[in-house]
Design a protein around this motif. Structure first.
Motif, PDB file in Angstrom:
ATOM      1  N   ARG A 144      11.209  57.774  10.933  1.00 52.80           N
ATOM      2  CA  ARG A 144      10.215  58.778  11.266  1.00 52.80           C
ATOM      3  C   ARG A 144       9.095  58.058  11.987  1.00 52.80           C
ATOM      4  N   CYS A 145       8.564  58.641  13.052  1.00 51.45           N
ATOM      5  CA  CYS A 145       7.545  57.963  13.846  1.00 51.45           C
ATOM      6  C   CYS A 145       6.413  58.933  14.158  1.00 51.45           C
ATOM      7  N   ALA A 146       5.251  58.353  14.433  1.00 54.21           N
ATOM      8  CA  ALA A 146       4.073  59.137  14.773  1.00 54.21           C
ATOM      9  C   ALA A 146       3.133  58.262  15.579  1.00 54.21           C
ATOM     10  N   ILE A 147       2.290  58.915  16.383  1.00 58.99           N
ATOM     11  CA  ILE A 147       1.312  58.221  17.223  1.00 58.99           C
ATOM     12  C   ILE A 147      -0.066  58.784  16.907  1.00 58.99           C
ATOM     13  N   ALA A 148      -1.027  57.878  16.673  1.00 56.85           N
ATOM     14  CA  ALA A 148      -2.396  58.280  16.365  1.00 56.85           C
ATOM     15  C   ALA A 148      -3.341  57.186  16.839  1.00 56.85           C
ATOM     16  N   PRO A 149      -4.640  57.479  16.933  1.00 59.56           N
ATOM     17  CA  PRO A 149      -5.586  56.463  17.414  1.00 59.56           C
ATOM     18  C   PRO A 149      -5.738  55.263  16.480  1.00 59.56           C
ATOM     19  N   THR A 150      -5.491  55.407  15.176  1.00 58.90           N
ATOM     20  CA  THR A 150      -5.627  54.308  14.231  1.00 58.90           C
ATOM     21  C   THR A 150      -4.309  54.069  13.512  1.00 58.90           C
ATOM     22  N   GLU A 170      -8.901  62.314  21.555  1.00 61.33           N
ATOM     23  CA  GLU A 170     -10.012  63.242  21.727  1.00 61.33           C
ATOM     24  C   GLU A 170     -10.075  64.199  20.540  1.00 61.33           C
ATOM     25  N   GLY A 171     -11.290  64.687  20.243  1.00 66.69           N
ATOM     26  CA  GLY A 171     -11.471  65.647  19.170  1.00 66.69           C
ATOM     27  C   GLY A 171     -11.638  64.981  17.819  1.00 66.69           C
ATOM     28  N   ASP A 172     -11.700  65.829  16.779  1.00 67.28           N
ATOM     29  CA  ASP A 172     -11.876  65.357  15.413  1.00 67.28           C
ATOM     30  C   ASP A 172     -10.551  64.863  14.875  1.00 67.28           C
ATOM     31  N   LEU A 173     -10.538  63.633  14.402  1.00 63.59           N
ATOM     32  CA  LEU A 173      -9.303  63.054  13.876  1.00 63.59           C
ATOM     33  C   LEU A 173      -8.968  63.593  12.501  1.00 63.59           C
ATOM     34  N   LEU A 174      -9.966  64.067  11.761  1.00 65.26           N
ATOM     35  CA  LEU A 174      -9.722  64.544  10.406  1.00 65.26           C
ATOM     36  C   LEU A 174      -9.024  65.895  10.371  1.00 65.26           C
ATOM     37  N   ALA A 175      -9.237  66.740  11.379  1.00 64.10           N
ATOM     38  CA  ALA A 175      -8.691  68.105  11.353  1.00 64.10           C
ATOM     39  C   ALA A 175      -7.173  68.139  11.210  1.00 64.10           C
ATOM     40  N   HIS A 212     -17.510  63.129   4.945  1.00 64.76           N
ATOM     41  CA  HIS A 212     -16.893  63.196   6.270  1.00 64.76           C
ATOM     42  C   HIS A 212     -16.572  64.628   6.683  1.00 64.76           C
ATOM     43  N   GLY A 213     -16.703  65.584   5.771  1.00 59.35           N
ATOM     44  CA  GLY A 213     -16.324  66.948   6.100  1.00 59.35           C
ATOM     45  C   GLY A 213     -17.425  67.675   6.852  1.00 59.35           C
ATOM     46  N   ALA A 214     -17.067  68.840   7.340  1.00 56.70           N
ATOM     47  CA  ALA A 214     -18.017  69.668   8.080  1.00 56.70           C
ATOM     48  C   ALA A 214     -18.565  70.741   7.155  1.00 56.70           C
ATOM     49  N   GLY A 215     -19.893  70.813   7.042  1.00 59.62           N
ATOM     50  CA  GLY A 215     -20.519  71.844   6.235  1.00 59.62           C
ATOM     51  C   GLY A 215     -20.376  71.562   4.756  1.00 59.62           C
ATOM     52  N   GLY A 216     -20.832  72.501   3.949  1.00 59.70           N
ATOM     53  CA  GLY A 216     -20.694  72.375   2.505  1.00 59.70           C
ATOM     54  C   GLY A 216     -21.917  71.773   1.863  1.00 59.70           C
ATOM     55  N   LEU A 217     -22.207  70.512   2.099  1.00 59.45           N
ATOM     56  CA  LEU A 217     -23.310  69.805   1.484  1.00 59.45           C
ATOM     57  C   LEU A 217     -24.268  69.329   2.546  1.00 59.45           C
ATOM     58  N   ASP A 218     -25.536  69.172   2.163  1.00 57.18           N
ATOM     59  CA  ASP A 218     -26.485  68.569   3.079  1.00 57.18           C
ATOM     60  C   ASP A 218     -26.342  67.065   3.036  1.00 57.18           C
ATOM     61  N   GLU A 219     -27.125  66.374   3.836  1.00 58.15           N
ATOM     62  CA  GLU A 219     -27.007  64.913   3.910  1.00 58.15           C
ATOM     63  C   GLU A 219     -27.278  64.266   2.561  1.00 58.15           C
ATOM     64  N   GLU A 220     -28.253  64.802   1.825  1.00 57.38           N
ATOM     65  CA  GLU A 220     -28.574  64.219   0.526  1.00 57.38           C
ATOM     66  C   GLU A 220     -27.434  64.421  -0.468  1.00 57.38           C
ATOM     67  N   ARG A 246     -10.130  53.058   2.616  1.00 57.13           N
ATOM     68  CA  ARG A 246      -8.935  53.552   3.308  1.00 57.13           C
ATOM     69  C   ARG A 246      -9.258  54.764   4.179  1.00 57.13           C
ATOM     70  N   LEU A 247     -10.139  55.632   3.693  1.00 59.46           N
ATOM     71  CA  LEU A 247     -10.503  56.809   4.480  1.00 59.46           C
ATOM     72  C   LEU A 247     -11.275  56.405   5.736  1.00 59.46           C
ATOM     73  N   ASP A 248     -12.174  55.443   5.605  1.00 59.79           N
ATOM     74  CA  ASP A 248     -12.911  54.965   6.779  1.00 59.79           C
ATOM     75  C   ASP A 248     -11.987  54.281   7.775  1.00 59.79           C
ATOM     76  N   GLN A 249     -10.982  53.546   7.277  1.00 58.22           N
ATOM     77  CA  GLN A 249     -10.007  52.928   8.182  1.00 58.22           C
ATOM     78  C   GLN A 249      -9.166  53.990   8.884  1.00 58.22           C
ATOM     79  N   LEU A 250      -8.792  55.028   8.163  1.00 56.09           N
ATOM     80  CA  LEU A 250      -7.986  56.085   8.765  1.00 56.09           C
ATOM     81  C   LEU A 250      -8.757  56.792   9.874  1.00 56.09           C
ATOM     82  N   LEU A 251     -10.046  57.007   9.683  1.00 56.26           N
ATOM     83  CA  LEU A 251     -10.862  57.700  10.676  1.00 56.26           C
ATOM     84  C   LEU A 251     -11.422  56.774  11.743  1.00 56.26           C
TER      85      LEU A 251
END
Length: 536
Positions: A144-150, A170-175, A212-220, A246-251
């Motif tokens: 099985r193979c896949a291509i991604a930026p990281t 291009e775009g958000d890698l997490l989506a 790393h998500g969009a919305g939900g919580l403020d910065e604090e 690991r999450l930071d490496q993935l993104l």
């Protein structure tokens, strides 16, 4: 990054090793029967891999063989080969460089390839992944193979995403990765258990809590959530034990170092003979030609051989191999011929030798040198390396050694043996001792003390059947055990330099102190005495 996952690497290697008449394709021939590859453990054979037929019959990886036979009595077994799988994976990584400039191992069953700027050579990334699957299927490998930026994202898609998944830069890698399980982060099993208990089962859920998500919580709030996870895993320094790393490496927010696989070509020369040879003079002539070819090959590389192997292929299919270990790097063909002359004395040519191959399995850099013609003509002596090579061939590899100091205060560990021309260890950390005997026994010999002063030296002792009166004494020199290598019950040594009435000098020691509560003293026995060396 291109990630290749060989989901059935061990089973595919086993099936390909059966031969074309037994395993033409997956699920056919011998592979159609339930088969499990087993690994020997302390508790008995355990299932290391299983083919599709065995998995359909209920055989699970990780179970004991006895338990698997209760589920599927007709299951066949074959020994697992982890070392062979790793060697095959290394070759696969080199072969995978057809799709990119460099590749790296993703043990135990994957390969990562850098395909930056190479996809257009195959007509795009979609056609590149199709070419990967087609080429691996032709070789009999299920991938099985896949291509991604990281590398982390490509690994996650290859293991848990759709087949031949592609994520552009291009775009958000997490989506496109949010719905993948947290196991796609390449974490240890105990870390995955903790995350599941916390209710974090998807990458999107973990990314939202980690900020790393969009919305939900403020910065604090995001910072507080990330700090909470960081505190829970703060003692885990390995990336596989820390989900935030690991999450930071993935993104792509934290770099992930990879070790490229660099192919190494071994210097090799051979002769395929028109007619098989059976006589020694003809074999020596072929060896001389191969030694000359090997010298030119090594000279072109700027190297010298440290280990040479000659293989003789007989007509009946038997292969005779002779190895030669050299003390220093060399490419002198005359020296190689002289050394191999003794190695080939017991060769049985049988019905004839049809192929002779010479390979340098170990080579080191050796710079070119140009000496003076007159001086080289006058020098008829033998170099030290050549002399050592001749002694090694005549006496054996283990018979030619030299002692070198080692950083240890225990006398029996203060010296080790190594090759005669290997560089000596640096003097840094070496200990300076008191006077040591000229002859140190391989093992200390127990002596019977007939009389000893309390906590002092013996007045009279018996060694090798003879009683010796002590005339002079110097000491003691106390040597403590190496606490980082020995048990807590190891005892101290008090060494004495003594001289008997005949003028002979000895190096003896008392093993332990009376009442120290260690070793045999726990049983109420007095300390033992040993003789460790002899002075001149």
């Amino acid at each position: 990054m291109l990630a290749l996952w060989c989901a059935r690497l061990s089973v595919d290697r086993w099936r390909l090793g059966l031969g074309p008449e037994q395993a033409c394709a997956p699920g056919k021939g011998a592979d159609a029967e339930p088969t499990a590859l087993i690994a020997e453990t302390a508790h008995g054979p355990r299932i290391a891999a299983v083919n599709d037929a065995g998995r359909a019959a209920g055989v699970m990886v990780g179970t004991m063989l006895a338990d698997a036979r209760t589920v599927c009595p007709q299951v066949r077994t074959a020994p697992a080969d982890p070392a062979g799988d790793l060697a095959f994976l290394e070759k696969l990584a080199v072969w995978a460089q057809r799709w990119g400039p460099w590749s790296a191992l993703d043990a135990p069953d994957g390969v990562l390839v850098d395909v930056t700027g190479a996809a257009h050579l195959f007509g795009g990334e979609a056609r590149l992944t199709a070419d990967v699957e087609a080429a691996c299927t032709k070789r009999g490998l299920a991938v099985r193979c896949a291509i991604a930026p990281t590398a982390g994202a490509a690994w996650a898609l290859a293991h848990y995403g759709p087949s031949r998944a592609i994520v552009g830069p291009e775009g958000d890698l997490l989506a496109p990765l949010a719905d993948l399980p947290v196991a796609a982060l390449r974490l240890d099993e105990d870390v995955l258990t903790v995350l599941r208990r916390l209710g974090l089962k998807r990458l999107g859920e973990l990314a939202g809590v980690a900020g790393h998500g969009a919305g939900g919580l403020d910065e604090e709030g995001e910072a507080a959530s990330r700090d909470a996870i960081q505190r829970r895993f703060r003692n885990r320094k390995s990336p596989a034990a820390n989900p935030l790393i690991r999450l930071d490496q993935l993104l792509g927010r934290v770099p992930e170092p990879l070790l490229p696989v660099v192919p190494q070509s071994t210097p090799l020369v051979q002769r395929r003979l028109v007619e098989p040879i059976r006589h020694r003079d003809l074999l020596d002539r072929v060896l001389a030609d191969l030694a000359g070819d090997m010298a030119r090959e090594l000279e072109g590389r700027g190297e010298g051989a440290r280990r040479l192997e000659i293989g003789l292929w007989r007509v009946d299919g038997e292969v005779i191999v002779r190895r030669l270990e050299l003390a220093a790097a060399t490419r002198d063909p005359d020296h190689v011929i002289r050394l191999f002359a003794r190695k080939l004395d017991d060769v049985d040519a049988g019905f004839g030798i049809e192929t002779v191959r010479l390979r340098a399995s170990w080579a080191e850099p050796l710079a070119l040198e140009q000496g003076e013609i007159e001086q080289s003509a006058e020098n008829r002596g033998t170099s030290l390396a050549a002399c050592i090579d001749r002694l090694t061939v005549r006496l054996g590899v283990e018979a030619v050694r030299r002692p070198v100091p080692r950083a240890s205060h225990l006398p029996e560990r203060a010296v080790r043996w190594q090759g005669p021309l290997q560089p000596a260890p640096p003097a840094q950390g070496m200990l300076e001792f008191h006077q040591r005997p000229l002859k140190l026994l391989d093992r200390p010999e127990r002596i019977a003390v007939l009389y000893a002063s309390p906590d002092g030296f013996p007045q009279r002792f018996r060694w090798r059947g003879e009683v010796r009166e002590v005339a002079r004494v110097e000491g003691p020199e106390r040597i403590a055990p190496e606490w980082w290598r020995e048990r807590s019950s190891a005892r101290l040594r008090d060494y004495y330099r003594i001289e008997d009435a005949a003028g002979r000098r000895y190096w003896i020691y008392r093993h332990g102190l009376a009442g120290d509560g260690r070793g045999d003293d726990r049983k109420g026995r007095a300390p033992d005495w040993f003789l460790h060396g002899l002075f001149a």
